[in-house]
Design an enzyme around this catalytic site. Structure first.
Site, PDB file in Angstrom:
ATOM      1  NE  ARG A  41      66.176   3.987 -69.148  1.00 45.00           N
ATOM      2  CZ  ARG A  41      65.152   4.774 -68.805  1.00 45.00           C
ATOM      3  NH1 ARG A  41      65.343   6.046 -68.599  1.00 45.00           N
ATOM      4  NH2 ARG A  41      63.945   4.291 -68.667  1.00 45.00           N
ATOM      5  CB  THR A  42      66.741   0.004 -75.149  1.00 45.38           C
ATOM      6  OG1 THR A  42      66.781  -0.444 -73.792  1.00 45.38           O
ATOM      7  CG2 THR A  42      67.303  -1.091 -76.044  1.00 45.38           C
ATOM      8  NE  ARG A  78      61.872  -1.924 -75.262  1.00 44.68           N
ATOM      9  CZ  ARG A  78      62.807  -1.935 -74.313  1.00 44.68           C
ATOM     10  NH1 ARG A  78      64.082  -2.061 -74.644  1.00 44.68           N
ATOM     11  NH2 ARG A  78      62.493  -1.814 -73.044  1.00 44.68           N
ATOM     12  CE  LYS A 102      49.857   2.310 -93.899  1.00 41.46           C
ATOM     13  NZ  LYS A 102      50.870   2.686 -94.904  1.00 41.46           N
ATOM     14  CG  HIS A 132      66.941  -6.029 -72.565  1.00 40.52           C
ATOM     15  ND1 HIS A 132      67.689  -5.702 -73.668  1.00 40.52           N
ATOM     16  CD2 HIS A 132      66.430  -4.856 -72.094  1.00 40.52           C
ATOM     17  CE1 HIS A 132      67.618  -4.392 -73.863  1.00 40.52           C
ATOM     18  NE2 HIS A 132      66.866  -3.858 -72.924  1.00 40.52           N
TER      19      HIS A 132
END
Length: 305
Positions: free
Chosen positions: A53-54, A103, A82, A131
């Site tokens: 959703r975000t 995020r 890497k 958040h």
């Protein structure tokens, strides 16, 4: 141009400006009016931690503002596999974009990114910490449904130890002087004493209660969170508390007629699906509000409003 890393980065005036801008955006959409506030800008979306959703709402928000988007999803999809450091990744993104949305599973990662980058950084969730854009969405919906944010009674229910959405929501509430905030959680999911003291020091009238049933007749807003399985350091501890609380339709019927229920989603089994078809359900309103609020946040952070 401002970062949005911690909900406390925003003062009350900033939040209200974002809410009013989101309202204007909803009005423009209703009247088929386009707003290219970020035309010729690039928004980089660094989503190391899984998200549906975000991430989708940030992508859609940037595109509706006519921005270019660069999306990196998961460690395997980035140079982390890497061995590249977060520092180098942020440095690279900062050189090729105008805003970075991050995020990450580590607490404090967004703050670190903001210290590395010259351009604005928006926190889309950092570990169990915060958040902030979700809390803006939450308060926007309350404001819309209740006609304001002042002088309301809230109950925040569920995982109050690991859920960053609940943490940000409570911190955001300190700006609006609610009448009272009741915290309802199983013993192992209660907020830390340090966090409680922080909330009280900012003037939040907060109370821990054992049962939602005891306060629901007086509550205006219930904010529910799922148990954050992925944040438990010991999986066996999660097994002990999973399914330990559920907001049922019968319980909601004991509240006020205009009581609203919020949930940042996804839900598991803590929220009765029968509530969905009642006027009490506001969680799909939160989904609908996610794009206009994040559009407003991107525009505000870019300094175009």
């Amino acid at each position: 141009m401002p970062d949005v890393v911690d909900v406390l980065d925003l003062d009350k005036k900033d939040m209200i400006k974002i809410f009013e801008l989101a309202e204007d955006i909803e009005y423009k959409k209703l009247h088929k009016s386009k707003w290219c506030a970020l035309e010729n800008k690039t928004v980089s979306l660094l989503f190391v931690e899984p998200s549906t959703r975000t991430r989708l709402s940030f992508e859609e928000s940037a595109k509706r503002l006519c921005a270019h988007t660069l999306t990196i999803v998961g460690e395997e999809a980035s140079s982390f596999v890497k061995g590249e450091s977060l520092y180098d990744t942020i440095k690279v993104l900062d050189k090729i974009s105008d805003i970075i949305v991050i995020r990450h599973n580590l607490d404090g990662s967004a703050k670190y990114a903001s210290e590395v980058a010259a351009n604005p950084v928006i926190n889309a969730g950092d570990g169990k910490n915060q958040h902030p854009t979700q809390s803006l969405i939450d308060l926007y919906v309350v404001r819309k449904r209740k006609g304001g944010l002042e002088d309301l009674r809230y109950a925040v229910v569920g995982d109050l130890r690991y859920a960053r959405t609940a943490r940000s929501f409570l911190l955001a509430l300190t700006k609006f002087k609610p009448r009272s905030v009741y915290l309802v959680a199983p013993e192992v999911l209660k907020p830390s004493i340090k966090f409680l003291e922080e909330l009280k020091s900012m003037g939040l009238n907060v109370f821990e209660v054992d049962r939602l049933e005891d306060v629901i007749p007086n509550v205006d807003v219930i904010y529910v969170t799922r148990i954050q399985k992925e944040r438990f350091p010991d999986p066996s501890e999660y097994e002990k508390v999973k399914g330990s609380y559920k907001i049922t339709l019968d319980l909601i019927k004991r509240g006020k007629g205009d009581l609203i229920v919020l949930h940042p989603l996804p839900r598991v089994d803590e929220l009765d699906v029968r509530i969905d078809s009642t006027p009490h359900a506001a969680y799909f309103d939160q989904v609908a509000a996610s794009v206009p609020v994040r559009m407003a946040t991107l525009a505000w952070s870019a300094g175009v409003v």
